[in-house]
Write a protein that holds these residues in place. Structure first.
Motif, PDB file in Angstrom:
ATOM      1  N   LEU A  95       3.002   2.305  10.811  1.00 50.44           N
ATOM      2  CA  LEU A  95       2.959   3.288  10.606  1.00 50.44           C
ATOM      3  C   LEU A  95       1.294   3.780  11.907  1.00 50.44           C
ATOM      4  N   GLY A  96       0.378   3.286  10.658  1.00 48.90           N
ATOM      5  CA  GLY A  96      -0.504   2.937  11.476  1.00 48.90           C
ATOM      6  C   GLY A  96      -0.724   3.019  13.296  1.00 48.90           C
ATOM      7  N   GLY A  97      -0.183   2.411  14.066  1.00 47.19           N
ATOM      8  CA  GLY A  97       0.034   2.470  15.534  1.00 47.19           C
ATOM      9  C   GLY A  97       0.554   3.391  15.597  1.00 47.19           C
ATOM     10  N   ALA A 106       3.378  -0.584   7.724  1.00 47.95           N
ATOM     11  CA  ALA A 106       1.855  -0.192   7.535  1.00 47.95           C
ATOM     12  C   ALA A 106       1.648  -0.069   9.024  1.00 47.95           C
ATOM     13  N   ARG A 107       1.501  -1.282   9.156  1.00 50.74           N
ATOM     14  CA  ARG A 107       1.066  -1.707  10.543  1.00 50.74           C
ATOM     15  C   ARG A 107       1.507  -0.679  12.333  1.00 50.74           C
ATOM     16  N   LEU A 120       0.764  -1.593  -0.075  1.00 50.94           N
ATOM     17  CA  LEU A 120      -0.070  -0.084   0.099  1.00 50.94           C
ATOM     18  C   LEU A 120       0.800   1.134  -0.030  1.00 50.94           C
ATOM     19  N   LEU A 158      -0.515   9.941  17.850  1.00 47.89           N
ATOM     20  CA  LEU A 158      -0.165  10.716  18.162  1.00 47.89           C
ATOM     21  C   LEU A 158      -1.855  11.097  17.597  1.00 47.89           C
ATOM     22  N   GLY A 159      -2.347  10.786  16.654  1.00 44.46           N
ATOM     23  CA  GLY A 159      -3.799  11.938  16.155  1.00 44.46           C
ATOM     24  C   GLY A 159      -4.835  12.085  17.709  1.00 44.46           C
ATOM     25  N   SER A 160      -4.465  10.664  18.038  1.00 42.41           N
ATOM     26  CA  SER A 160      -5.506  10.736  19.230  1.00 42.41           C
ATOM     27  C   SER A 160      -5.342  11.678  20.245  1.00 42.41           C
ATOM     28  N   GLY A 214       3.272  -5.160   4.541  1.00 42.68           N
ATOM     29  CA  GLY A 214       2.705  -5.328   6.025  1.00 42.68           C
ATOM     30  C   GLY A 214       2.863  -5.038   7.513  1.00 42.68           C
ATOM     31  N   MET A 238       4.635   0.989   0.981  1.00 45.24           N
ATOM     32  CA  MET A 238       5.192  -0.029   2.135  1.00 45.24           C
ATOM     33  C   MET A 238       4.185  -1.557   2.568  1.00 45.24           C
ATOM     34  N   GLY A 251       0.498   6.148  14.675  1.00 49.89           N
ATOM     35  CA  GLY A 251       0.104   8.071  14.260  1.00 49.89           C
ATOM     36  C   GLY A 251      -1.878   7.283  14.620  1.00 49.89           C
ATOM     37  N   LEU A 252      -1.824   6.670  15.038  1.00 51.47           N
ATOM     38  CA  LEU A 252      -3.545   6.473  16.010  1.00 51.47           C
ATOM     39  C   LEU A 252      -3.262   7.148  17.047  1.00 51.47           C
TER      40      LEU A 252
END
Lengths: 237, 60
Positions: free
Chosen positions: A204-206, A201-202, A193, A211-213, A198, A196, A208-209
Motif C-alpha cells: 500500500l505504501g508503494g 503495508a509495504r 499497523l 499515485l500521490g506523486s 508487513g 495491516m 500510494g507513493l
C-alpha cells in the motif's frame, strides 16, 4: 605497697600470659587462612573428574527477533561454539589473593563416543520451519549452528523454549545416552499497523507513493516538458 | 486553478501517508541475543548413580 620482688614476679607472670594469649590468637588466624582449610571454588569433586566429558568449554548463543511484523518471517539461530579459553582452570581466593590451580582434565569423550547435538524449538502459534528436531554431529573444536524460520501470522505475544541436547553414542557399540544441555526461554511479539501486517503495508505504501506523486507532481512534469520544448525551438548560434 | 491545488494537496497527503507506511514496513526491528558458557562438567556422560538417589527418594 607490695615488695619490689613480688612486683617483679607479678609483671613476669602477666607478660607470660599475654605472650601465650598472642601465640594462641596468631595460630588461630593462620589456620583460618591456610590453603588447606579454604574450600576452593569451581573445582569439580574428584568423582566428577573421572567421568568422560566433552573436553572443551563451549559457548551457547541464541539469537532471535524480539519483535516481528505480522506475516513477516525472520530467523532464529542457536550456535554452540568453542569458547576462547578452552580448558577449565580452577581458582581459589585465599586472604584476598587469587591462587591458580592446575588445569582440570577429563577423559576425552570424543575418544570413546560420537557426539551429536540435537536442537528443537517449542513455540506455539507461529509457522516454524523446521518444526521437528534437528541433529548435527559435534566434532572437536568445531561449532554447530541451528537455524529456524519463524513467521507469526497474527498479532500477539509468543513465548517458547529453545532446547539443546547432546547424544553420546559409544564407538564400540552399546546403548547411547543423552543429556539436555540447555532450555532457553524466548519471546516474540508480533505487531501490525492499523490492522495491516508487513507485506500489505509495504504494498500500500508503494502504490500510494506512486499515485500521490502523479497527483501532486503533474505540474512539475508539465513544466519540465515545456522547458524542453522551448530549448528545442531556440535558434542555434 | 482551485481544483488543481486541491488535487496537489490530496496527492501530497497520499505521499506522506504512503511514506509512513513504507517506513513502518521496512524499518529494521533489531535482534536479541543471549550467550551462555557451557562447562565440560555440563557435557559429561550421564551416570546412573546420579539417578539412583532420586529414584529411591533419598534426596531432600
Amino acid at each position: 605497697m607490695l615488695p619490689k620482688r613480688l612486683r617483679q614476679v607479678g609483671m613476669i607472670v602477666v607478660a607470660a600470659a599475654l605472650l601465650a594469649w598472642a601465640t594462641a590468637c596468631s595460630s588461630r588466624v593462620a589456620s583460618r587462612f591456610s590453603p588447606a582449610a579454604t574450600t576452593p571454588t569451581s573445582v569439580p569433586p574428584p568423582s566428577v573428574q573421572g567421568i568422560p566429558a566433552v573436553a572443551e568449554t563451549r559457548r551457547l548463543t541464541l539469537e532471535w527477533p524480539p519483535t516481528l511484523r505480522a506475516g513477516d518471517s525472520d530467523t532464529i539461530r542457536l550456535t554452540l561454539e568453542v569458547d576462547a579459553l578452552g580448558k577449565l582452570t580452577p581458582t581459589a581466593e585465599v586472604g584476598g589473593h587469587e591462587v591458580g590451580g592446575e588445569v582440570v582434565t577429563f577423559p576425552n569423550l570424543y575418544d570413546t563416543h560420537n557426539v551429536w547435538a540435537e536442537a528443537w524449538l517449542d513455540i506455539a502459534g507461529v509457522n516454524l520451519k523446521p518444526d521437528e528436531h534437528v541433529s548435527q554431529p559435534l566434532l572437536p573444536g568445531q561449532s554447530v549452528t541451528f537455524y529456524w524460520s519463524v513467521q507469526p501470522e497474527k498479532v500477539g505475544d509468543y513465548r517458547g523454549t529453545a532446547w539443546l541436547k547432546l547424544h553420546f553414542i559409544p564407538k564400540a557399540g552399546g546403548e547411547s545416552s543423552e543429556r539436555v544441555i540447555s532450555a532457553q526461554r524466548l519471546e516474540i511479539r508480533a505487531v501490525n499497523l492499523l490492522g495491516m501486517g508487513g507485506a500489505p503495508a509495504r504494498l500500500l505504501g508503494g502504490v500510494g507513493l506512486l499515485l500521490g506523486s502523479l497527483l501532486s507532481l503533474d505540474g512539475l512534469v508539465e513544466w519540465g516538458w515545456k522547458r524542453l520544448q522551448r530549448r528545442k525551438s531556440l535558434p542555434e548560434h | 486553478m482551485k481544483a488543481r491545488n486541491v488535487r496537489r494537496l490530496v496527492g501530497l497527503l497520499i505521499v506522506l501517508i504512503s511514506l509512513t507506511l513504507l517506513c513502518w514496513g521496512l524499518w529494521p526491528l533489531g535482534e536479541a541475543s543471549r550467550s551462555l558458557l557451557i562447562a565440560p562438567t555440563q557435557m559429561q556422560l550421564p551416570t546412573p548413580e546420579g539417578w539412583l538417589p532420586a529414584l529411591l527418594g533419598l534426596v531432600g
